[in-house]
Scaffold this active site. Sequence first.
Site, PDB file in Angstrom:
ATOM      1  N   CYS A  59       0.850  -1.200  -0.035  1.00  0.00           N
ATOM      2  CA  CYS A  59       0.203  -0.038   0.094  1.00  0.00           C
ATOM      3  C   CYS A  59       0.895   1.288  -0.003  1.00  0.00           C
ATOM      4  O   CYS A  59       1.924   1.259   0.752  1.00  0.00           O
ATOM      5  CB  CYS A  59      -0.904   0.114   1.185  1.00  0.00           C
ATOM      6  N   ILE A  60       0.529   1.873  -0.802  1.00  0.00           N
ATOM      7  CA  ILE A  60       1.079   3.498  -0.848  1.00  0.00           C
ATOM      8  C   ILE A  60       0.193   4.570  -0.665  1.00  0.00           C
ATOM      9  O   ILE A  60      -0.778   4.356  -1.075  1.00  0.00           O
ATOM     10  CB  ILE A  60       2.052   3.749  -2.216  1.00  0.00           C
ATOM     11  N   THR A  62       0.365   9.048  -0.286  1.00  0.00           N
ATOM     12  CA  THR A  62       0.804  10.382  -0.312  1.00  0.00           C
ATOM     13  C   THR A  62      -0.221  11.145   0.194  1.00  0.00           C
ATOM     14  O   THR A  62      -1.431  11.204  -0.425  1.00  0.00           O
ATOM     15  CB  THR A  62       1.552  10.939  -1.441  1.00  0.00           C
ATOM     16  N   GLY A  70       6.121  15.216  -6.272  1.00  0.00           N
ATOM     17  CA  GLY A  70       7.052  13.921  -6.553  1.00  0.00           C
ATOM     18  C   GLY A  70       7.151  13.125  -5.330  1.00  0.00           C
ATOM     19  O   GLY A  70       7.877  12.073  -5.628  1.00  0.00           O
ATOM     20  N   GLY A  72       5.332  10.624  -4.473  1.00  0.00           N
ATOM     21  CA  GLY A  72       4.792   9.167  -4.897  1.00  0.00           C
ATOM     22  C   GLY A  72       5.993   8.416  -5.549  1.00  0.00           C
ATOM     23  O   GLY A  72       6.363   7.320  -5.156  1.00  0.00           O
ATOM     24  N   GLU A  93       1.974  -4.807  -5.310  1.00  0.00           N
ATOM     25  CA  GLU A  93       0.689  -5.666  -5.017  1.00  0.00           C
ATOM     26  C   GLU A  93      -0.493  -5.305  -6.099  1.00  0.00           C
ATOM     27  O   GLU A  93      -0.621  -4.057  -6.397  1.00  0.00           O
ATOM     28  CB  GLU A  93       0.004  -5.371  -3.799  1.00  0.00           C
TER      29      GLU A  93
END
Length: 194
Positions: A59-60, A62, A70, A72, A93
């Site tokens: 999971c990401i 911002t 920038g 991300g 994933e």
Amino acid sequence: LAKLFLDHKTLYYDPTPFYFYIVCCIQPPIPPEKKSHNATIVGFFSKEKHSSEDNNLACILTFPQFQNAGYGKFIISLSYEISKLEGKKGSPEKPLSDLGKISYRSYWTHVLFHLLLQDDEKRQLSIKDISDQTAIKMDDIISTMQNLNMIKHWKGQHVIHVQRDVISNYMKKRGKRLRLCKPEYLNWTQPPES
């Protein structure tokens, strides 16, 4: 936390199977004589401790006020730099969100074009070589190259069809440099097995 900003994310109540990497910004630069400083969290990513599919990112996020700055791509590049230190190839994933797909495709294109631009034209560079140098899984390299019409099938194999003019035009259009993790500043050690 990510569930507050990402509608499609499944809520998983037990964080034990994950590592969490928090990305902070320190502004303005702190003078060396100052002992403490304030750091602002701009985002994070999580990663499974034991991924059966070699995912280097689960999971990401911002935070909204730091999007389009920038971070991300910085977080994506951080996940790949950690993969390099682990000696693994990684991939996010799946399935990716629409924004995730755009961000990853942009990151992969940037990395691949930089590598191909630096490459000696006389040298044979395989997809495996690219994967070894970037820690990007071969499937992601192939799909990105196919999306860019830079891969052909020849004698049952994928062959990179480097179009230097396409790469040069891309580099000219990219007015700003991407904010990427600089491996020389990354101080990371393998977490203990759990």
